[in-house]
Design an enzyme around this catalytic site. Structure first.
Site, mmCIF file in Angstrom:
data_model
loop_
_atom_site.group_PDB
_atom_site.id
_atom_site.type_symbol
_atom_site.label_atom_id
_atom_site.label_comp_id
_atom_site.label_asym_id
_atom_site.label_seq_id
_atom_site.Cartn_x
_atom_site.Cartn_y
_atom_site.Cartn_z
ATOM 1 N N LYS A 13 0.833 -1.220 0.000
ATOM 2 C CA LYS A 13 0.000 0.000 0.000
ATOM 3 C C LYS A 13 0.860 1.259 0.000
ATOM 4 C CE LYS A 13 -2.040 -1.131 3.884
ATOM 5 N NZ LYS A 13 -1.340 -2.390 4.199
ATOM 6 N N ARG A 88 -9.509 0.865 9.421
ATOM 7 C CA ARG A 88 -9.030 -0.489 9.656
ATOM 8 C C ARG A 88 -10.027 -1.297 10.477
ATOM 9 N NH1 ARG A 88 -3.319 0.237 9.170
ATOM 10 N NH2 ARG A 88 -2.158 -1.674 9.520
ATOM 11 N N ARG A 122 11.702 -6.102 4.484
ATOM 12 C CA ARG A 122 11.493 -4.656 4.271
ATOM 13 C C ARG A 122 12.543 -3.815 5.005
ATOM 14 N NH1 ARG A 122 5.803 -2.054 5.328
ATOM 15 N NH2 ARG A 122 6.038 -3.088 7.346
ATOM 16 N N ARG A 155 11.525 -2.095 10.687
ATOM 17 C CA ARG A 155 10.475 -1.711 11.633
ATOM 18 C C ARG A 155 10.350 -2.738 12.752
ATOM 19 N NH1 ARG A 155 5.296 0.026 7.979
ATOM 20 N NH2 ARG A 155 4.243 -1.166 9.602
ATOM 21 N N ARG A 166 -0.192 -9.219 13.286
ATOM 22 C CA ARG A 166 -0.811 -8.244 12.366
ATOM 23 C C ARG A 166 -1.717 -8.939 11.354
ATOM 24 N NH1 ARG A 166 4.416 -5.629 10.325
ATOM 25 N NH2 ARG A 166 3.132 -4.323 8.972
HETATM 26 P P1 AP5 Z 1 4.847 -1.688 1.770
HETATM 27 O O1 AP5 Z 1 4.522 -0.781 0.627
HETATM 28 O O2 AP5 Z 1 5.617 -1.145 2.918
HETATM 29 O O3 AP5 Z 1 3.492 -2.424 2.279
HETATM 30 P P2 AP5 Z 1 2.287 -1.836 3.126
HETATM 31 O O4 AP5 Z 1 1.041 -2.459 2.566
HETATM 32 O O5 AP5 Z 1 2.349 -0.364 3.222
HETATM 33 O O6 AP5 Z 1 2.585 -2.559 4.512
HETATM 34 P P3 AP5 Z 1 2.557 -1.974 5.998
HETATM 35 O O7 AP5 Z 1 3.307 -2.986 6.828
HETATM 36 O O8 AP5 Z 1 3.026 -0.571 6.056
HETATM 37 O O9 AP5 Z 1 1.059 -2.076 6.311
HETATM 38 P P4 AP5 Z 1 0.404 -2.055 7.659
HETATM 39 O O10 AP5 Z 1 -0.979 -1.825 7.245
HETATM 40 O O11 AP5 Z 1 0.634 -3.258 8.500
HETATM 41 O O12 AP5 Z 1 1.206 -0.921 8.463
HETATM 42 P P5 AP5 Z 1 0.829 0.567 8.863
HETATM 43 O O13 AP5 Z 1 2.038 1.385 8.780
HETATM 44 O O14 AP5 Z 1 -0.387 1.016 8.135
HETATM 45 O O15 AP5 Z 1 5.618 -2.955 1.151
HETATM 46 C C1 AP5 Z 1 6.132 -3.981 2.009
HETATM 47 C C2 AP5 Z 1 7.480 -4.482 1.459
HETATM 48 O O16 AP5 Z 1 7.259 -5.130 0.190
HETATM 49 C C3 AP5 Z 1 8.511 -3.369 1.178
HETATM 50 O O17 AP5 Z 1 9.789 -3.874 1.504
HETATM 51 C C4 AP5 Z 1 8.410 -3.102 -0.318
HETATM 52 O O18 AP5 Z 1 9.637 -2.660 -0.851
HETATM 53 C C5 AP5 Z 1 8.004 -4.473 -0.853
HETATM 54 N N1 AP5 Z 1 7.109 -4.423 -2.000
HETATM 55 C C6 AP5 Z 1 6.019 -3.614 -2.153
HETATM 56 N N2 AP5 Z 1 5.398 -3.873 -3.318
HETATM 57 C C7 AP5 Z 1 6.098 -4.883 -3.908
HETATM 58 C C8 AP5 Z 1 5.948 -5.632 -5.126
HETATM 59 N N3 AP5 Z 1 4.927 -5.372 -5.968
HETATM 60 N N4 AP5 Z 1 6.832 -6.617 -5.394
HETATM 61 C C9 AP5 Z 1 7.844 -6.897 -4.526
HETATM 62 N N5 AP5 Z 1 8.048 -6.230 -3.357
HETATM 63 C C10 AP5 Z 1 7.180 -5.244 -3.051
HETATM 64 O O19 AP5 Z 1 0.389 0.391 10.375
HETATM 65 C C11 AP5 Z 1 1.331 0.042 11.374
HETATM 66 C C12 AP5 Z 1 0.645 -0.062 12.725
HETATM 67 O O20 AP5 Z 1 0.102 1.229 13.093
HETATM 68 C C13 AP5 Z 1 -0.552 -1.017 12.797
HETATM 69 O O21 AP5 Z 1 -0.161 -2.356 13.013
HETATM 70 C C14 AP5 Z 1 -1.314 -0.434 13.992
HETATM 71 O O22 AP5 Z 1 -0.714 -0.764 15.208
HETATM 72 C C15 AP5 Z 1 -1.136 1.068 13.783
HETATM 73 N N6 AP5 Z 1 -2.221 1.628 12.958
HETATM 74 C C16 AP5 Z 1 -2.087 2.187 11.720
HETATM 75 N N7 AP5 Z 1 -3.279 2.565 11.233
HETATM 76 C C17 AP5 Z 1 -4.191 2.236 12.191
HETATM 77 C C18 AP5 Z 1 -5.595 2.355 12.264
HETATM 78 N N8 AP5 Z 1 -6.308 2.875 11.254
HETATM 79 N N9 AP5 Z 1 -6.211 1.922 13.385
HETATM 80 C C19 AP5 Z 1 -5.511 1.398 14.414
HETATM 81 N N10 AP5 Z 1 -4.175 1.238 14.403
HETATM 82 C C20 AP5 Z 1 -3.514 1.654 13.301
HETATM 83 MG MG MG Z 2 2.704 1.004 4.800
#
Ligand code: AP5
Ligand code: MG
Length: 210
Positions: A13, A88, A122, A155, A166
């Site tokens: 994402k 979420r 990552r 991370r 997660r």
């Molecule tokens: P990346 O683009 O980083 O993936 P992502 O979908 O953004 O994954 P996240 O881990 O950031 O999602 P998340 O939803 O768990 O975390 P968030 O920060 O929102 O890609 C991942 C890897 O793959 C990278 O190394 C990239 O280079 C590689 N890649 C990407 N595309 C590729 C492809 N096509 N081919 C090959 N490789 C590829 O949330 C973190 C925490 O914050 C949550 O766990 C929670 O505790 C809190 N939080 C955030 N939002 C909320 C909410 N709304 N409510 C409550 N808690 C929340």
């Molecule tokens: Mg992300």
């Protein structure tokens, strides 16, 4: 365009949002990135959410909804945004509907095995947040961000136990949003499994931009 990026952790994402910002010219708003910045700054919000995020659980709805409501009220988000990682939970989606009219939800679809592969390799820039991967998107120089020269780090929530947590949390609390938005007729699925350029092409296709 008021857009939500939905999908499991590691679906890509954030990576896709960085590309979509250039295509659509709207800000990328990642609740995870806002929380991580607060943690790095050791602000009251950061101190409150650090242990929750590191363990892979969700921050409470009240805190998260208030944060997004304030962010969407800022001038750059009036015309549009890409919301990445919010909503979420169903209560977050219902709260969002009361203060902003989402036009489209893009659901990035990917199997668990690829999530684990992506998250366990990552690397993230501490300065600008750009994502890299030890195998799939290597930085030109090990440990250094191609975009700004910042330091790359792993991370806390990309440890194996937190990844498993997660994925469980995603299935229990976030996946129900797929049917929630499909029923409203605004959800489009994109296969997040192929290489980044192909995922971008899939995104453009569902947006009617190709
Ligand atoms: P990346 O683009 O980083 O993936 P992502 O979908 O953004 O994954 P996240 O881990 O950031 O999602 P998340 O939803 O768990 O975390 P968030 O920060 O929102 O890609 C991942 C890897 O793959 C990278 O190394 C990239 O280079 C590689 N890649 C990407 N595309 C590729 C492809 N096509 N081919 C090959 N490789 C590829 O949330 C973190 C925490 O914050 C949550 O766990 C929670 O505790 C809190 N939080 C955030 N939002 C909320 C909410 N709304 N409510 C409550 N808690 C929340
Ligand atoms: Mg992300």
């Amino acid at each position: 365009m008021k857009l939500i990026f939905l999908g499991p952790p590691g679906a890509g994402k954030g990576t896709l949002a960085a590309k979509a910002v250039e295509i659509l010219g709207v800000p990328h708003i990642s609740t995870g990135a806002i929380f991580r910045a607060a943690i790095a700054a050791k602000s009251p919000l950061g101190l409150k959410v650090k242990a929750i995020i590191d363990s892979g659980k969700l921050v409470d709805d009240g805190t998260t909804i208030e944060l997004v409501k304030e962010r969407l009220a800022q001038a750059d988000a009036i015309k549009g945004y890409i919301l990445d990682g919010f909503p979420r939970t169903i209560p977050q989606a219902e709260a969002l509907a009361a203060f902003s009219k989402v036009e489209k939800v893009v659901n990035f679809d990917i199997p668990d095995i690829s999530v684990v592969e992506r998250l366990s390799g990552r690397l993230v820039c501490r300065a600008c947040g750009t994502n890299f991967h030890a195998l799939f998107q290597k930085p030109k120089k090990a440990g250094v961000c191609d975009a700004c020269g910042g330091e790359l780090y792993t991370r806390e929530d990309d440890r194996q136990e937190a990844i498993t947590k997660r994925l469980d949390v995603y299935r229990a609390q976030t996946a129900p949003l797929i049917d929630f938005y499909r029923a409203k007729g605004i959800l489009a699925d994109v296969d997040a499994q192929p290489a980044v350029d192909e995922v971008v092409a899939g995104f453009k296709a569902v947006m009617g931009l190709s």
